[in-house]
Write a protein that holds these residues in place. Structure first.
Motif, mmCIF file in Angstrom:
data_model
loop_
_atom_site.group_PDB
_atom_site.id
_atom_site.type_symbol
_atom_site.label_atom_id
_atom_site.label_comp_id
_atom_site.label_asym_id
_atom_site.label_seq_id
_atom_site.Cartn_x
_atom_site.Cartn_y
_atom_site.Cartn_z
ATOM 1 N N ALA A 80 -5.182 -6.656 10.341
ATOM 2 C CA ALA A 80 -4.613 -7.972 10.629
ATOM 3 C C ALA A 80 -3.666 -8.424 9.524
ATOM 4 O O ALA A 80 -2.576 -8.946 9.795
ATOM 5 C CB ALA A 80 -5.748 -8.988 10.813
ATOM 6 N N ALA A 81 -4.059 -8.197 8.278
ATOM 7 C CA ALA A 81 -3.227 -8.636 7.153
ATOM 8 C C ALA A 81 -1.896 -7.903 7.120
ATOM 9 O O ALA A 81 -0.870 -8.467 6.716
ATOM 10 C CB ALA A 81 -3.976 -8.428 5.836
ATOM 11 N N SER A 82 -1.887 -6.644 7.527
ATOM 12 C CA SER A 82 -0.644 -5.862 7.516
ATOM 13 C C SER A 82 0.276 -6.214 8.669
ATOM 14 O O SER A 82 1.452 -5.863 8.662
ATOM 15 C CB SER A 82 -0.969 -4.370 7.571
ATOM 16 N N GLY A 83 -0.278 -6.868 9.695
ATOM 17 C CA GLY A 83 0.528 -7.207 10.859
ATOM 18 C C GLY A 83 0.443 -6.186 11.978
ATOM 19 O O GLY A 83 1.054 -6.373 13.034
ATOM 20 N N LEU A 84 -0.332 -5.122 11.777
ATOM 21 C CA LEU A 84 -0.492 -4.142 12.851
ATOM 22 C C LEU A 84 -1.270 -4.730 14.027
ATOM 23 O O LEU A 84 -1.087 -4.316 15.168
ATOM 24 C CB LEU A 84 -1.202 -2.883 12.333
ATOM 25 N N CYS A 85 -2.155 -5.675 13.740
ATOM 26 C CA CYS A 85 -2.876 -6.406 14.776
ATOM 27 C C CYS A 85 -2.650 -7.902 14.552
ATOM 28 O O CYS A 85 -2.496 -8.359 13.418
ATOM 29 C CB CYS A 85 -4.375 -6.091 14.729
ATOM 30 N N LYS A 86 -2.658 -8.652 15.639
ATOM 31 C CA LYS A 86 -2.351 -10.075 15.547
ATOM 32 C C LYS A 86 -3.504 -10.873 14.942
ATOM 33 O O LYS A 86 -3.285 -11.967 14.408
ATOM 34 C CB LYS A 86 -1.998 -10.631 16.928
ATOM 35 N N SER A 87 -4.701 -10.348 15.048
ATOM 36 C CA SER A 87 -5.858 -11.068 14.533
ATOM 37 C C SER A 87 -6.955 -10.069 14.181
ATOM 38 O O SER A 87 -6.889 -8.888 14.544
ATOM 39 C CB SER A 87 -6.382 -12.052 15.583
ATOM 40 N N HIS B 51 -3.140 7.984 -4.667
ATOM 41 C CA HIS B 51 -2.578 7.704 -5.994
ATOM 42 C C HIS B 51 -3.218 6.458 -6.613
ATOM 43 O O HIS B 51 -2.599 5.764 -7.425
ATOM 44 C CB HIS B 51 -1.064 7.546 -5.936
ATOM 45 N N GLY B 52 -4.465 6.191 -6.188
ATOM 46 C CA GLY B 52 -5.213 5.086 -6.764
ATOM 47 C C GLY B 52 -4.769 3.718 -6.334
ATOM 48 O O GLY B 52 -5.277 2.709 -6.842
ATOM 49 N N ARG B 53 -3.857 3.626 -5.331
ATOM 50 C CA ARG B 53 -3.344 2.288 -4.987
ATOM 51 C C ARG B 53 -2.898 2.119 -3.540
ATOM 52 O O ARG B 53 -2.629 0.988 -3.111
ATOM 53 C CB ARG B 53 -2.197 1.925 -5.918
ATOM 54 N N PHE B 54 -2.791 3.166 -2.728
ATOM 55 C CA PHE B 54 -2.227 3.034 -1.380
ATOM 56 C C PHE B 54 -3.216 3.470 -0.300
ATOM 57 O O PHE B 54 -3.989 4.416 -0.486
ATOM 58 C CB PHE B 54 -0.963 3.879 -1.231
ATOM 59 N N LEU B 55 -3.147 2.807 0.842
ATOM 60 C CA LEU B 55 -3.783 3.249 2.078
ATOM 61 C C LEU B 55 -2.721 3.273 3.163
ATOM 62 O O LEU B 55 -1.845 2.391 3.206
ATOM 63 C CB LEU B 55 -4.898 2.292 2.512
ATOM 64 N N VAL B 56 -2.811 4.247 4.053
ATOM 65 C CA VAL B 56 -1.916 4.309 5.209
ATOM 66 C C VAL B 56 -2.727 3.934 6.441
ATOM 67 O O VAL B 56 -3.731 4.585 6.762
ATOM 68 C CB VAL B 56 -1.290 5.702 5.376
ATOM 69 N N LEU B 57 -2.327 2.884 7.110
ATOM 70 C CA LEU B 57 -2.980 2.430 8.336
ATOM 71 C C LEU B 57 -2.159 2.871 9.540
ATOM 72 O O LEU B 57 -0.930 2.945 9.469
ATOM 73 C CB LEU B 57 -3.102 0.906 8.349
ATOM 74 N N ARG B 58 -2.856 3.138 10.619
ATOM 75 C CA ARG B 58 -2.131 3.472 11.858
ATOM 76 C C ARG B 58 -2.880 2.882 13.036
ATOM 77 O O ARG B 58 -4.104 2.955 13.117
ATOM 78 C CB ARG B 58 -1.971 4.980 11.999
ATOM 79 N N ARG B 59 -2.104 2.298 13.950
ATOM 80 C CA ARG B 59 -2.655 1.803 15.211
ATOM 81 C C ARG B 59 -2.031 2.615 16.333
ATOM 82 O O ARG B 59 -0.813 2.575 16.535
ATOM 83 C CB ARG B 59 -2.339 0.322 15.392
ATOM 84 N N GLY B 60 -2.860 3.366 17.028
ATOM 85 C CA GLY B 60 -2.351 4.244 18.065
ATOM 86 C C GLY B 60 -1.588 5.401 17.457
ATOM 87 O O GLY B 60 -1.859 5.843 16.349
ATOM 88 N N LYS B 61 -0.600 5.886 18.187
ATOM 89 C CA LYS B 61 0.137 7.072 17.734
ATOM 90 C C LYS B 61 1.310 6.721 16.817
ATOM 91 O O LYS B 61 1.655 7.508 15.939
ATOM 92 C CB LYS B 61 0.651 7.858 18.945
ATOM 93 N N ARG B 62 1.916 5.544 17.010
ATOM 94 C CA ARG B 62 3.208 5.338 16.357
ATOM 95 C C ARG B 62 3.318 4.085 15.495
ATOM 96 O O ARG B 62 4.325 3.890 14.818
ATOM 97 C CB ARG B 62 4.324 5.296 17.420
ATOM 98 N N ASN B 63 2.318 3.217 15.505
ATOM 99 C CA ASN B 63 2.418 1.976 14.737
ATOM 100 C C ASN B 63 1.794 2.155 13.361
ATOM 101 O O ASN B 63 0.567 2.273 13.237
ATOM 102 C CB ASN B 63 1.731 0.829 15.488
#
Length: 425
Positions: free
Chosen positions: A363-370, A404-416
């Protein structure tokens, strides 16, 4: 020597020219020395400048001799062409530093061999700096009728609106003097530039005729716009795509070409690719048959990114793009490339310490609205952290998940795609 004018015409890269038949005969007679100028108005050149650099490169490959001019003098003044208001003048120290950066950028695209087509880099401060004001007025200024200068579109438009200082009014004299000086020093007979430079280019042609009684030529390329009418080489937010990797990352540069509109890709291939005509036409045919594969865009992205940033950076950009979408190992990406890739997607920043639940991050990243939508996405099996499916709606990333001690990669579905960065104050 190949017929460069036919090639440029096929690429839709001739907007205006002095007598084309006369220019064609001149080019056919032997190596012609030509130049294009680049003013240091920023620390780097951008994609619009790249069109002009590649035009010099095409002429060199066709058997002619390019001069790359960096405006150590004109950069202190600022070209009023296309500007609705007076430029802010930069300090001499700033301009001098930018001159060296731009000299290096232009140099990467040209061949500086010892033969008749070997390129040369010059700065117009070399001949403008030692000149006195009286010499400039007597030797150059007397050849410019004021009524003709006032009739120039650039001047007339500004006089009708915000006005124009004598500093910018005199810019055309300086650029014309450059052409005259290069004619005298190197036998330069052709100046190229964007179509907004036509008035400046033809003023130089006229000055050579008046002073030396000789013929010279000018040729411009069209200003490039996208199919949606927006300016080429800008982000959606209006930011510029620069050639400097510190100002526009190689990843962002690569993605610019990948994301090119299908309606623009033929134009972009013709302008920026050095592939043979038959190969370009084949790429376009394949793209029409399989538009979802973005075959032409991928070929263009690889070629231009390699040309500007080198094969290694292109490989990193490709690896990053694949890894973000689950087709490669994220932990193999170096930190600079990963940071650049995540800068191009929706992103959340969190403070050091225990990480929030995945649902909160989505939600915070904007990938989901809530957060509730994020939990439903997890329940439906559509949420991923570092390409691993999130199995529980209450899942919380561990510290060891941080890349690298600081990043996460989030994905919603195949392309978001989205990202998380731990930011330390």
């Amino acid at each position: 020597m190949t017929d460069i004018l036919d090639d440029l015409a096929w690429r839709d890269q001739i907007a205006q020219s002095t007598d084309l038949d006369e220019l064609r005969a001149l080019l056919a007679a032997g190596p012609v020395t030509l130049y294009c100028g680049f003013d240091p108005t920023a620390p780097s050149l951008h994609l619009g400048n790249l069109i002009q650099i590649l035009t010099l490169r095409r002429f060199q490959q066709a058997g002619h001799r390019p001069l790359g001019l960096v405006g150590g003098a004109t950069g202190l003044i600022g070209d009023p062409s296309g500007k609705s208001a007076e430029r802010v003048l930069n300090s001499e120290e700033t301009v001098a530093a930018w001159v060296e950066r731009i000299r290096g950028q232009v140099s990467r695209f040209l061949d500086f061999n010892d033969g008749p087509t070997g390129a040369t880099m010059v700065s117009n401060l070399d001949w403008t700096g030692p000149m006195t004001a009286i010499e400039f007025l007597r030797d150059i200024g007397k050849h410019f009728p004021v009524n003709r200068m006032l009739a120039r579109d650039t001047v007339r438009n500004r006089l009708d609106t915000t006005g124009m200082s004598y500093t910018e009014f005199s810019y055309v004299l300086l650029q014309s003097m450059d052409y005259l000086e290069l004619y005298r020093r190197y036998g330069c007979r052709l100046q190229t530039g964007g179509s907004d430079q036509w008035g400046n280019l033809t003023a130089g042609v006229d000055l050579i005729r008046r002073v030396e009684g000789a013929s010279a030529h000018a040729l411009t390329t069209p200003l490039l716009t996208k199919a949606d009418g927006t300016k080429f080489g800008k982000t959606a937010g209006g930011e510029t795509y620069w050639l400097d990797p510190e100002m526009t990352s190689p990843y962002a540069f690569f993605q610019f070409w990948i994301n090119a509109d299908d309606r623009d890709v033929e134009k972009l291939l013709k302008v920026f690719s050095f592939r043979p005509r038959e190969e370009i036409e084949d790429l376009l045919k394949q793209s029409q048959e399989r538009p979802a594969a973005r075959i032409a865009q991928r070929a263009l992205a690889e070629e231009v990114t390699t040309l500007v940033h080198g094969a290694d950076e292109t490989a990193r950009a490709i690896a990053a793009a694949r890894a973000l979408f689950g087709q490669g190992e994220l932990r193999e990406l170096d930190e600079r490339t990963l940071r650049a890739a995540l800068a191009e997607v929706p992103r959340a920043e969190v403070a050091p310490g225990e990480l929030p639940p995945v649902a909160d991050l989505l939600a915070a990243s904007g990938l989901c609205k809530s957060k509730s939508e994020a939990r439903r996405t997890i329940q439906q099996g559509g949420a991923y952290v570092n390409n691993a499916k999130v199995e529980s709606e209450d899942a919380v990333p561990a510290a060891e998940d941080l890349l690298h001690g600081r990043f996460l990669v989030l994905r919603r579905g195949k392309r978001n795609i989205g990202g998380v960065e731990v930011v330390r104050s």
